[in-house]
Design an enzyme around this catalytic site. Structure first.
Site, PDB file in Angstrom:
ATOM      1  CG  ASP A  85      18.616   3.072   0.453  1.00 29.98           C
ATOM      2  OD1 ASP A  85      19.843   2.925   0.352  1.00 29.98           O
ATOM      3  OD2 ASP A  85      17.909   3.496  -0.464  1.00 29.98           O
ATOM      4  CG  HIS A  94      21.879   4.370  -2.181  1.00 25.69           C
ATOM      5  ND1 HIS A  94      20.578   3.952  -1.976  1.00 25.69           N
ATOM      6  CD2 HIS A  94      22.061   4.378  -3.521  1.00 25.69           C
ATOM      7  CE1 HIS A  94      20.001   3.726  -3.144  1.00 25.69           C
ATOM      8  NE2 HIS A  94      20.875   3.974  -4.103  1.00 25.69           N
ATOM      9  CB  SER A 138      18.778   4.859  -6.302  1.00 24.67           C
ATOM     10  OG  SER A 138      19.039   3.499  -6.163  1.00 24.67           O
TER      11      SER A 138
END
Length: 770
Positions: free
Chosen positions: A146, A221, A550
């Protein structure tokens, strides 16, 4: 970050959206697949061989520095910066199987444990003590590819954790903003891979990256996904008071290893492959990737290639399906050896309200946390017709003279929802109503806006638009906010943004595989960026609420880690089968799952096997197992050339002596039935007993009247654990009945303890007239 992707391949020199500065480049990154069995014995390492091979190319620009990565596990080959002449020379080399261009992928961006039934730490989970299971998961490592990690997050506190497993080979990579000492017994590895990214942006003066080539998460994220999968318990967590409570991941005692492969302009295939290569060698048990995958041939899909090697080594790979719904055929990451995860809602909401001057009160959602706009009604403005972009509240589209001191009605679409609020605020607006259009339907996603803002669905949005357009300057509104509400019904609902089928790469394999919580998820966050991700957002928070596939992907990754802890001998396909065949397809009102896009009943092209049910998955009774040789047979059935299959499988001397009748013969836990030239489709499946000895199962079938389904035998008897039994199912499209475009059903093997359900999707690509 809730961006979407259709999985489209983007080559550097021809990308006009992400990388316009490379439109006329002569050099770019390529990934080269080498014939491993052809390596001359004179070279000690693959790196030496690849470097020498590059130097031997007879081109004026040949440069040994062009070698970016050497891949040894996930892939046999290297990534290098090459000009067209070098590419041509490599393609003619006897040592090279294939050469293909770099790919750019995009990211697909607490109540969840309660919603999934994991909150009782001292209770039993189908005979497994949760405490014991958590202890067992100390040996399970989840690798998260990620945007990196924020190691200071309390979600990665290692209090009470035992020493790192001796088998672990990973490292904590240091750098200017990341000390190796930041890793601990929870966060046991952190690496970064940026050579592909830096090659792409290195010569572009318009890209001013603030990112250092370290594992530090500058985006948030990666920290969010990692803490969702395996975050430790953190008391008093919230986003400015919203969703307050104890935050925790799915597998709270599992280890985390972070691999930063995504940067400010995207996730580059060469970096992703390097991260997967390293993660497999390091010894991860689960790979979690909330980023965009390919929608083309598997031998051209970086993620599919790396995931195949991971699967062979017993590593479970979970990937997000994408955020391009509600459009059909928008899935990414559809390789059958990958768990493809869509998104659903929780039973938690964040209500907000718009009260209009005519007395009508409309409900929406919001995570706005400021002082509000008071109780006084103010004028609403809607700029439709005045400017082609003003109704969308695009940057520089609003006239401050018309907006100042007013609530602005903005249509959803094109740019980010939170950015619209910023545009309104900069123009002097005091509030925003964000109204869905047909593209978003009735889906509501809450955001931490910078000004008072309420998001509403299309139906409500249309009523507000009509009111404003008819009332003119007399139209007024006041906005208010209701905090956090629990036990919302119906839930789960399939998120409208969740990408859906049919699977355009292999239509005979039903995708997505499953859905998990992916809407308004609270998890850890990077302290260097505000909750909206906007540069102008200076607020700081340790937790953020985000939506996207996600967010659903790491839920499944964490649950897979728990299943791996409970059943260390299970293969990735067995874990996948357990999660799929025990999923549920009814919401908390006992009604069929619905699609948030329009409120219609969902189906297996949208939600796959259904919503994950961890309580049942840990003891599924039977599983559909798939071996590496089965996958090779599957690839041969697709008609791929041997060299293309070798790109994926990486075995020498592959032959396609065995093929299925069609790709749907793969021992998959679901069915996708295509009635083409024939009215009859027949598949054989094999079930393995992972329940009790002496178990008997009877079959039941549910489906449309247009299809006759016959199963032989109708009863399966398992004398021993580990025993395998075969059955054949025949699907017949009935004569004399006009078939629909598509239909859905299920097949289940049942006894008193278990219901092993396979979802079935039927389609008629060519309408049969006889």
């Amino acid at each position: 970050m809730v961006g979407g992707t259709s999985g489209v391949w983007l080559s550097f020199c021809f990308t006009t959206v992400l990388l316009p500065f490379l439109a006329f480049c002569t050099k770019q990154t390529y990934i080269v697949h080498m014939k491993q069995d052809h390596k001359p014995s004179t070279y000690t390492t693959n790196h030496d061989w690849y470097s020498a091979h590059l130097q031997s190319l007879k081109t004026s620009d040949s440069d040994s520095d062009s070698l970016l990565y050497t891949y040894t596990t996930a892939f046999h080959g290297f990534a290098a910066v090459l000009d067209p002449n070098q590419v041509q020379a490599l393609r003619q080399s006897d040592f090279v199987l294939d050469v293909y261009e770099e790919t750019v992928y995009t990211l697909h961006t607490t109540r969840t444990p309660v919603f999934l039934g994991l909150e009782n730490q001292l209770g039993l989970w189908d005979g497994h003590n949760i405490q014991d299971l958590n202890q067992a998961s100390h040996d399970v490592v989840i690798g998260v590819l990620d945007t990196g990690i924020w190691p200071e997050s309390k979600s990665f506190d290692d209090s009470g954790m035992p020493p790192v497993p001796a088998r672990w080979k990973g490292e904590c990579e240091g750098g200017v903003d990341f000390s190796p000492s930041l890793c601990n017994r929870k966060l046991i590895g952190a690496r970064s891979f940026s050579k592909g990214y830096h090659m792409a942006v290195g010569n572009d003066p318009t890209v001013k990256s603030k990112e250092n080539p370290t594992p530090r998460d500058q985006d948030g994220h990666g920290t969010h996904t990692a803490s969702t999968a395996a975050g430790a318990h953190v008391a008093n967590a919230s986003l400015f008071g919203y969703a307050s409570g104890t935050a925790r991941g799915m597998a709270t005692a599992a280890r985390v290893a972070a691999y930063k492969v995504c940067w400010s302009t995207g996730c580059f295939g060469s970096d992703i492959l390097a991260g997967m290569d390293r993660a497999i060698d390091d010894g991860v048990n689960v790979l979690s990737m909330s980023l965009g995958g390919g929608s083309g041939a598997y031998f051209r899909d970086t993620i599919a290639i790396g995931a195949f090697t991971a699967m062979e080594k017993g590593i479970f790979v979970s990937c997000s399906a994408g955020n391009s719904g509600p459009e059909r055929a928008t899935l990414g990451n559809v390789a059958p050896w990958i768990m493809t995860v869509g998104a659903g809602t929780l039973d938690r909401d964040f209500p907000a309200y718009a009260v209009l001057g005519n007395g009508h009160r409309f409900a929406g959602v919001s995570l706005y946390s400021g002082n509000g706009m008071g109780k006084k009604q103010v004028e609403i403005v809607y700029s439709k017709g005045n400017n082609s972009q003003s109704n969308l509240c695009m940057p520089n589209s609003l006239d401050p003279k018309l907006v100042r001191g007013k609530v602005v009605l903005c249509d959803r679409g094109v740019d980010a929802r939170v950015e619209k609020g910023l545009v309104v605020k900069q123009a002097g607006g005091v509030g925003m109503i964000l109204a869905n259009t047909a593209a978003s339907g009735e889906e509501l996603v809450a955001d931490s806006h910078l000004l008072p803002a309420v998001a509403v669905g299309k139906k409500v949005g249309d009523q507000i638009r009509e009111y404003v357009l008819k009332s003119g300057k007399k139209a007024t509104a006041v906005l208010s906010f209701g905090g956090t509400v629990l036990n919302v019904k119906p839930s789960p609902v399939v998120a409208a943004f969740s990408s859906r089928g049919p699977n355009m790469v292999t239509p005979e394999i039903l995708k997505p595989d499953i859905i998990g919580p992916g809407v308004n998820i609270l998890a850890g966050w990077s302290s260097v960026i505000g909750p909206t991700g906007l540069e102008q957002d200076t607020r700081k928070t340790s937790f953020n609420i985000m939506s996207g596939t996600s967010m659903s992907c790491p839920h499944i990754s964490g649950l897979a880690a728990l299943l791996k802890a409970a059943h260390p001998e299970w293969s990735p396909s067995a874990i996948k089968s357990a999660l799929m065949t025990t999923a549920y397809t009814k919401d908390n009102t006992n009604s069929p799952l619905r699609d948030a896009a329009d409120g219609s009943i969902s189906n297996s092209q949208i939600h796959g096997a259904g919503h994950v049910n961890p309580h049942l998955a840990i003891s599924p009774g039977l599983v559909y197992d798939i071996s590496t040789s089965d996958y090779i047979t599957f690839l041969c059935t697709l008609g791929y050339a041997i060299e293309h299959i070798q790109t994926i499988v990486k075995h020498p001397n592959i032959t396609c002596s065995r093929k299925f009748r069609d790709p749907g013969q793969l021992n998959y836990p679901s069915f996708s039935i295509l009635f083409g030239k024939s009215r009859v489709v027949r598949y054989t499946r094999v079930l393995t007993n992972v329940g009790a000895a002496g178990s008997t199962y009877n079959v039941s079938v549910d489906g449309p009247e247009e299809v006759a389904v016959t199963v032989k035998p109708t009863r399966l008897v398992f004398d021993k654990v580990g025993e395998r039994r075969r059955y054949t199912v025949t699907f017949v499209s009935k004569k004399g009945i006009s078939p629909p475009k598509e239909a859905f059903g299920s097949l289940a093997w049942n006894n008193d303890q278990h219901q092993v359900t396979s979802q079935i999707a039927y389609s008629w690509p060519q309408l049969l007239l006889q």
